[in-house]
Scaffold this active site. Structure first.
Site, PDB file in Angstrom:
ATOM      1  N   ASP A 172       0.761  -1.257   0.000  1.00 43.47           N
ATOM      2  CA  ASP A 172       0.000   0.000   0.000  1.00 43.47           C
ATOM      3  C   ASP A 172       0.790   1.303   0.000  1.00 43.47           C
ATOM      4  OD1 ASP A 172      -1.522  -2.134   0.663  1.00 43.47           O
ATOM      5  OD2 ASP A 172      -2.450  -1.213   2.416  1.00 43.47           O
ATOM      6  N   GLU A 413       3.566  -8.470  11.532  1.00 43.00           N
ATOM      7  CA  GLU A 413       3.177  -8.173  10.156  1.00 43.00           C
ATOM      8  C   GLU A 413       4.435  -7.815   9.356  1.00 43.00           C
ATOM      9  OE1 GLU A 413       0.555  -4.828  10.043  1.00 43.00           O
ATOM     10  OE2 GLU A 413       0.047  -5.112   7.923  1.00 43.00           O
TER      11      GLU A 413
HETATM   12  C1  9WN Z   1      -5.529  -2.423   3.115  1.00 45.30           C
HETATM   13  C2  9WN Z   1      -4.200  -7.434   5.194  1.00 45.30           C
HETATM   14  C3  9WN Z   1      -3.711  -6.373   4.246  1.00 45.30           C
HETATM   15  C4  9WN Z   1      -2.713  -6.922   3.218  1.00 45.30           C
HETATM   16  C5  9WN Z   1      -2.011  -5.824   2.437  1.00 45.30           C
HETATM   17  C6  9WN Z   1      -1.422  -4.839   3.437  1.00 45.30           C
HETATM   18  C7  9WN Z   1      -2.517  -4.282   4.341  1.00 45.30           C
HETATM   19  C8  9WN Z   1      -4.605  -2.961   4.212  1.00 45.30           C
HETATM   20  C9  9WN Z   1      -4.235  -1.827   5.153  1.00 45.30           C
HETATM   21  O1  9WN Z   1      -3.115  -5.341   5.043  1.00 45.30           O
HETATM   22  O2  9WN Z   1      -3.467  -3.558   3.574  1.00 45.30           O
HETATM   23  O3  9WN Z   1      -5.934  -3.434   2.264  1.00 45.30           O
HETATM   24  O4  9WN Z   1      -5.135  -1.341   5.841  1.00 45.30           O
HETATM   25  O5  9WN Z   1      -3.101  -1.388   5.159  1.00 45.30           O
HETATM   26  O6  9WN Z   1      -0.730  -3.827   2.782  1.00 45.30           O
HETATM   27  O7  9WN Z   1      -1.022  -6.381   1.619  1.00 45.30           O
HETATM   28  O8  9WN Z   1      -3.383  -7.753   2.325  1.00 45.30           O
HETATM   29  O9  9WN Z   1      -3.123  -8.118   5.773  1.00 45.30           O
END
Ligand code: 9WN
Length: 441
Positions: A172, A413
């Site tokens: 992101d 994470e």
């Molecule tokens: C938005 C869930 C997700 C991953 C993505 C990561 C993060 C979300 C956020 O978390 O994204 O979709 O709120 O940042 O970047 O790769 O799938 O783990």
């Protein structure tokens, strides 16, 4: 120094993380920060579960594909009706009301994430051939998903998948998006309250408020065009050909071709899948691979398809492309273990930084701007093995396991590079899942 966990304990702890995050037929990526089902997370989770419970592993993907849109897209979030503690939630996306392609139920987001699912289905099927009937039922959905990626998301037929939002990339906040986002003029964003920042120790590990405004403005633009690809392609302010997404597509599409053959799919269908494979591999190598930089770069379609010049882990992504020319594979391997990535001298563990330290957009603790994601190391471990780089693959696996065996790692994470400190959420499902796969290998 505190004693590290042994592999048996690590395995049990990883299984516990997945069990505690289990929502029944899907798994939330993290206990509080991500309380719904996320698309590419579920594929990694299925791979992790394939060793202990292949049937449950397949359920993970079946649940996701039950939410597939009529146009073939697989939504990046499938909302869990039992929680309200996430923003932007189903009301903000409002997909079913705005798009005839969206399912009435379950509620979903209108974006996608990297298509690693066919690779995950094939992984589960390889260990559990008795699940053939269920795999057969999923197969046409996977074909429609891949078709969506290479048609609606590639009207130019360049062989590269276009994304509409940094959230689609799965990385992101990467510096990959800094320059394309600069071109987005943010209009009036309806009021909102962030919930993500309250679930991490330090809000600066998450995107800034200004970045969030931009992300949410893009959601408003998607809604204005009813999530309709043809309309979006004419008016939308953020269209980027994503190198990592396309590399993952080729890994998965190759697995889909094998699945098609195992399931005796019609010859013409196999040929169609092979055609997509060729198009995507050619697209990556012709348009995205930068020989001078030795990185695959994204293309900003709002700027005539210019390559976005940044040095991030996405640049190494062609290592997962099946049958990659040996010369390019060797260059990527060298780059991966150079001082720009896993060979950087200040690393505590030789894992892959999300952004090259010291380059534009790097930040040691911020989201996708430096820290290391075990899931990315896992993906490239697959790529290294696929290209015959066994020694390097083994080393990358071991360094990641060493990191995760620190008692305070807690299946984070992501991790800071110089001290290996856990960042973002603890008990992240996909971190536990890839640890399980490494331990089983
Ligand atoms: C938005 C869930 C997700 C991953 C993505 C990561 C993060 C979300 C956020 O978390 O994204 O979709 O709120 O940042 O970047 O790769 O799938 O783990």
């Amino acid at each position: 120094m505190e004693k590290v966990l042994d592999e048996k304990t690590l395995k049990q702890d990883a299984l516990d993380v997945l069990k505690n995050n289990d929502l029944g037929k899907s798994t939330k990526p993290a206990p509080q920060l991500y309380p719904h089902q996320w698309s590419w997370d579920s594929a990694f989770i299925a791979i992790g579960l394939s060793h202990s419970n292949p049937s449950r592993a397949l359920t993970e993907l079946e649940t996701l594909f039950d939410a597939q849109w009529k146009d073939g897209r697989v939504p990046h979030i499938v909302f869990n009706p039992n929680t309200k503690d996430y923003f932007p939630g189903p009301d903000r996306w409002n997909c079913a009301a705005l798009s005839p392609a969206a399912p009435e139920k379950p509620a979903t987001s209108g974006l996608i994430q990297p298509p690693i699912h066919a690779f995950a289905v094939k992984t589960v099927f390889d260990v559990a051939p008795e699940l053939k009937d269920r795999v057969r039922a999923l197969y046409p959905k996977l074909v429609r998903w891949h078709k969506y990626c290479l048609t609606e998301r590639d009207p130019e037929k360049m062989g590269l998948i276009t994304i509409y939002h940094p959230w689609e990339s799965g990385t992101d906040n990467s510096p990959r998006w800094d320059s394309p986002l600069k071109g987005v003029k943010v209009g009036e964003v309806p009021p909102y309250t962030r919930r993500d920042t309250k679930h991490v120790n330090d809000p600066s590990e998450r995107p800034s408020n200004e970045e969030y405004d931009r992300f949410l403005w893009l959601v408003e633009c998607l809604k204005k065009d009813h999530y309709d690809d043809a309309k979006l392609y004419k008016t939308y302010p953020f269209l980027v050909k994503d190198a990592l997404m396309t590399s993952i597509f080729t890994l998965s599409n190759h697995a889909l071709i094998e699945l098609a053959k195992q399931l005796d799919a019609p010859k013409e269908e196999v040929q169609m899948l092979e055609g997509w494979q060729k198009r995507a591999v050619d697209g990556l190598l012709e348009h995205s691979w930068n020989r001078q930089k030795m990185l695959a770069l994204d293309l900003d379609m709002e700027r005539g398809g210019a390559q976005v010049d940044v040095s991030t882990c996405a640049g190494l992504s062609p290592i997962v492309v099946p049958r990659l020319p040996a010369e390019i594979a060797t260059k990527i391997k060298e780059q991966m273990f150079s001082d720009k990535f896993a060979g950087w001298s200040d690393l505590k563990f030789r894992v892959i930084p999300s952004t090259t330290p010291g380059t534009a957009g790097f930040h040691p603790r911020a989201y996708w701007r430096g820290p290391s994601w075990p899931v990315i190391s896992w993906l490239y471990w697959i790529g290294l093995r696929q290209n015959g780089f066994e020694k390097e693959a083994k080393e990358l696996r071991q360094q990641n396991l060493d990191l995760l065996e620190q008692p305070e790692a807690k299946f984070g994470e992501y991790f800071e590079l110089t001290k290996g400190t856990q960042l973002g959420s603890a008990d992240q499902s996909w971190t536990a899942a890839v640890a399980l796969d490494w331990l089983a290998s």
